[in-house]
Design an enzyme around this catalytic site. Structure first.
Site, PDB file in Angstrom:
ATOM      1  N   LYS A 193      38.411  31.418  45.095  1.00 54.04           N
ATOM      2  CA  LYS A 193      38.523  29.986  44.825  1.00 54.04           C
ATOM      3  C   LYS A 193      39.865  29.463  45.318  1.00 54.04           C
ATOM      4  CE  LYS A 193      35.717  29.814  40.585  1.00 54.04           C
ATOM      5  NZ  LYS A 193      34.702  28.875  41.064  1.00 54.04           N
TER       6      LYS A 193
ATOM      7  N   ARG B 249      25.415  33.930  37.604  1.00 62.60           N
ATOM      8  CA  ARG B 249      23.967  34.210  37.638  1.00 62.60           C
ATOM      9  C   ARG B 249      23.699  35.701  37.760  1.00 62.60           C
ATOM     10  NH1 ARG B 249      23.237  30.306  42.659  1.00 62.60           N
ATOM     11  NH2 ARG B 249      25.127  29.493  41.676  1.00 62.60           N
TER      12      ARG B 249
HETATM   13  N1  BES Z   1      32.373  29.311  37.018  1.00 61.12           N
HETATM   14  C1  BES Z   1      31.967  28.649  38.205  1.00 61.12           C
HETATM   15  C2  BES Z   1      31.394  27.247  37.957  1.00 61.12           C
HETATM   16  C3  BES Z   1      32.351  26.227  37.439  1.00 61.12           C
HETATM   17  C4  BES Z   1      32.996  25.367  38.310  1.00 61.12           C
HETATM   18  C5  BES Z   1      32.573  26.072  36.095  1.00 61.12           C
HETATM   19  C6  BES Z   1      33.853  24.410  37.840  1.00 61.12           C
HETATM   20  C7  BES Z   1      33.441  25.111  35.600  1.00 61.12           C
HETATM   21  C8  BES Z   1      34.083  24.275  36.482  1.00 61.12           C
HETATM   22  C9  BES Z   1      30.887  29.473  38.904  1.00 61.12           C
HETATM   23  O1  BES Z   1      31.021  30.846  38.770  1.00 61.12           O
HETATM   24  C10 BES Z   1      30.976  29.174  40.369  1.00 61.12           C
HETATM   25  O2  BES Z   1      31.983  29.451  40.946  1.00 61.12           O
HETATM   26  N2  BES Z   1      29.933  28.605  40.929  1.00 61.12           N
HETATM   27  C11 BES Z   1      29.897  28.268  42.300  1.00 61.12           C
HETATM   28  C12 BES Z   1      28.554  28.665  42.838  1.00 61.12           C
HETATM   29  C13 BES Z   1      28.448  28.572  44.332  1.00 61.12           C
HETATM   30  C14 BES Z   1      29.346  29.582  44.993  1.00 61.12           C
HETATM   31  C15 BES Z   1      27.008  28.807  44.726  1.00 61.12           C
HETATM   32  C16 BES Z   1      30.133  26.774  42.418  1.00 61.12           C
HETATM   33  O3  BES Z   1      29.662  26.028  41.560  1.00 61.12           O
HETATM   34  O4  BES Z   1      30.836  26.366  43.334  1.00 61.12           O
HETATM   35 MN    MN Z   2      32.300  31.682  40.208  1.00 65.82          MN
END
Ligand code: BES
Ligand code: MN
Ligand code: ZN
Length: 499
Positions: free
Chosen positions: A278, A352
Site C-alpha cells: 500500500k 477474502r
Molecule cells: N483492508 C483493505 C480494505 C480497506 C481499505 C479497509 C481502506 C479500510 C480502508 C483490504 O485488505 C484491501 O486492501 N482491499 C483492496 C482490494 C483490492 C486489492 C482488490 C482494496 O480495497 O483496494
Molecule cells: Mn489489503
C-alpha cells in the site's frame, strides 16, 4: 463512567449539573422545567426568551444557579422538533451535553425523562440516552503520558425517575451498560497500535472473554492450521514474523444441540498490502483491519453478559499481512481449506483469503446462519461513502432483519446486489478463483468471492471498511474506532430470539 438510577425529584439532587432537555417547537414548560424555572427566579425562561438557547438538535447551553438549586448548574440540551424526535437525535443530544460537561471538567451530572414523548417506547428511549452519553464520552488515552491531568473524565450520570419507572429503568440501564462495555472493548482493541495488538494478543483477549459462563475459547495455531489445510490463511500470514491465530469463541446460552449463529470477523492486525504494498500515506490506519474480528469478540462478550438464550460461534482468523522473503507473491496459487484453489493476483486482497478459510470452517458447526464482518474493500467506501456498511448476501430474510436492527441502532446499512453475473469476474485462468478482478464493482466481486466458500447456509456479509474508523468526530462516535456492528448484531440477535 457509572450510570445509576435513583428514585426522587431531579431538582432535589445534589450534583454538579442537572441536564434538562427541550424541544424547539414547544413553548410551554413541562412540570419539572416550570418548577426549575420558578426555583431559579426565571433563569430558564430568560435564556429561552433571549434566543440564546433555541433547543436545536444537540444544542447545549449551561447556566449557573447561584445556590438556588442544590445543583450548581443547569445544562440545557436541545432535542429539535418534537414531532421529528428519533433515537438517533436522543443519542446525539446526550453525547453532546455530556461531552460539553466533561470538557468543563464536571465529574457528575443528573437527568430525568420528563421530556419523553414516546411512553410506549420507554426502554428504547432510556437506552438511547445512556448509549449517547457513554459512547460519546469514549476516549483512548493509554499512551498519553504527558499532560495527563488535562484528560477529563465524567464519573457519574444519575437518572432520577418516578417510582413507577424505576425498575424498567434499572433493567434497561444494566443492559445498555453491557452493550456499551462491549463497544468500548471493540474500540480499545481497534485503537491499539499493531505492535501491541498482534494476533497472539487478540487471542489472549478472546481467552479472557471465555472466563464467562457458557463461553469457551479454542485457538488454532500455525501447526494446527497446517494440519487442517488452512492454506489461504497461512499464505497471508507467511510474510509476517507474528504467528497467525485462528480464534474460536463458542457461546452456548441456548439449548443444547440447537444450531448456532456463526459470526466470522476479519482479524488483520496489520495490513501493509504485502508485496502488492500500500502507499505509505495512511498505511497506519490499517491497524484497524481487525475491526470485524474485534466486533465478533465483543458481540460474544455482550451475548454472554446479557445471558442471551442462543448459541453463537465466533470465528476470527487473525494475522498480519506483511511483505518479505517468505511473503505471498502475486501469481501464487493457494489450496484453501475447502479444497478450492485461489490465484493470488493482488496480495492486498488478503481479507477474502483468510475469510475464505474461516467461512468454510464455519460449515463444521452446521450453523443456522453465517454473518461475516470485515473491513474488506476500499471500493465499498467509494460506492457508499465513509459512514455506511455495505451488505450483501444470499438470505433475504436475514438482510431484512439486519436492516430492521439497523433502524433501531442508527448504524447505516445499505444493500449491494450479488447477482450471478459477478461470479464470472472472479474466475481464474489457471485456478478456480482469483482474489482480485480490478476496480469495477470491487465491493461486490469481493463478496462474490466469499460466497464461493460459504456452503449452503443462509449468509450475509457486512463490509465495514468505511464506518469502522471515524475520520472526524461524529457526536457519539468520537474520531477513531467506532465499534460499528457491535450494537447492530446484538440487536439482531435479540430480535431473532424474540421470533
Ligand atoms: N483492508 C483493505 C480494505 C480497506 C481499505 C479497509 C481502506 C479500510 C480502508 C483490504 O485488505 C484491501 O486492501 N482491499 C483492496 C482490494 C483490492 C486489492 C482488490 C482494496 O480495497 O483496494
Ligand atoms: Mn489489503
Ligand atoms: Zn485488509
Amino acid at each position: 463512567m457509572h450510570i445509576t438510577v435513583k428514585k426522587g425529584n431531579l431538582l432535589d439532587t445534589k450534583t454538579q449539573a442537572i441536564i434538562l432537555a427541550f424541544y424547539e417547537d414547544e413553548k410551554t414548560f413541562s412540570k419539572l422545567v416550570s418548577s426549575a424555572d420558578q426555583k431559579t427566579g426565571g433563569l430558564l425562561g430568560d435564556i429561552i426568551k433571549s434566543g440564546d438557547f433555541k433547543a436545536k438538535p444537540s444544542q447545549v447551553s449551561v447556566i449557573y444557579t447561584r445556590g438556588l438549586l442544590l445543583a450548581n448548574r443547569i445544562a440545557l440540551v436541545g432535542l429539535g422538533r418534537k414531532s421529528e424526535l428519533n433515537l438517533e437525535k436522543i443519542r446525539n443530544a446526550f453525547a453532546k451535553v455530556m461531552q460539553h460537561l466533561r470538557d468543563l471538567n464536571i465529574k457528575d451530572a443528573a437527568t430525568s425523562f420528563d421530556w419523553n414523548p414516546m411512553p410506549d417506547q420507554k426502554e428504547k428511549v432510556i437506552a438511547a440516552v445512556a448509549e449517547g452519553a457513554i459512547l460519546g464520552l469514549y476516549q483512548y488515552t493509554p499512551y498519553k503520558t504527558v499532560g495527563r491531568d488535562e484528560i477529563h473524565e465524567m464519573r457519574l450520570l444519575e437518572i432520577v425517575a418516578d417510582t413507577k419507572d424505576y425498575s424498567v429503568l434499572q433493567d434497561e440501564i444494566k443492559k445498555t451498560k453491557i452493550i456499551t462495555d462491549a463497544v468500548y472493548f471493540a474500540r480499545n482493541l481497534i485503537s491499539a497500535p499493531a505492535n501491541e495488538m498482534t494476533p497472539s494478543i487478540m487471542a489472549t483477549h478472546a481467552e479472557k472473554i471465555a472466563k464467562r459462563k457458557n463461553v469457551s475459547c479454542r485457538l488454532l495455531d500455525k501447526g494446527k492450521l497446517k494440519a487442517l489445510g488452512m492454506n489461504a490463511l497461512l499464505g497471508v500470514a507467511s510474510g509476517s514474523n507474528q504467528p497467525p491465530k485462528f480464534i474460536i469463541l463458542e457461546y452456548t446460552g441456548g439449548q443444547r444441540g440447537v444450531a448456532p449463529i456463526a459470526l466470522v470477523g476479519k482479524g488483520l492486525t496489520f495490513d501493509s498490502g504485502g508485496i502488492s504494498i500500500k502507499p505509505a500515506e495512511k498505511m497506519d490506519e490499517m491497524k484497524t483491519d481487525m475491526s470485524g474480528g474485534a466486533a465478533v469478540m465483543a458481540v460474544i462478550m455482550a451475548a454472554a453478559d446479557l445471558k442471551l438464550p442462543i448459541n453463537i460461534v465466533g470465528l476470527v482468523p487473525a494475522t498480519e499481512n506483511m511483505s518479505g522473503g517468505s511473503a505471498l507473491k502475486p501469481g501464487d496459487i493457494l489450496k484453501s481449506y475447502s479444497g478450492k484453489t485461489i490465484e493470488v493476483l493482488n496480495t492486498d486482497a488478503e481479507g477474502r483469503l483468510i475469510l475464505a478459510d474461516a467461512l468454510s470452517y464455519a460449515s463444521k458447526y452446521k450453523p443456522a446462519a453465517i454473518i461475516d464482518i470485515a473491513t474488506l474493500t476500499g471500493a465499498c467506501i467509494v460506492a457508499l461513502g465513509e459512514d455506511v456498511i455495505g451488505m450483501l448476501g444470499t438470505d433475504e430474510q436475514m438482510k431484512k432483519e439486519i436492516n430492521q436492527a439497523a433502524q433501531i441502532t442508527g448504524e447505516l446499512v445499505w444493500e449491494l446486489p450479488l447477482w450471478e453475473s459477478y461470479s464470472e469476474l472472479i474466475k481464474s485462468d489457471i485456478a478456480d478463483y482469483k482474489n482480485s478482478s480490478g476496480r469495477s464493482g470491487g465491493a461486490i466481486t469481493a463478496a462474490a468471492f466469499l460466497s464461493k466458500f460459504v456452503g449452503n447456509y443462509p449468509w450475509v456479509h457486512l463490509d465495514i471498511a468505511g464506518p469502522a474508523w471515524a475520520k472526524k468526530d461524529k457526536t457519539y462516535i468520537p474520531k477513531g474506532a467506532s465499534g460499528v456492528t457491535v450494537r447492530l448484531l446484538v440487536e439482531y440477535l435479540q430480535q431473532r430470539i424474540k421470533e
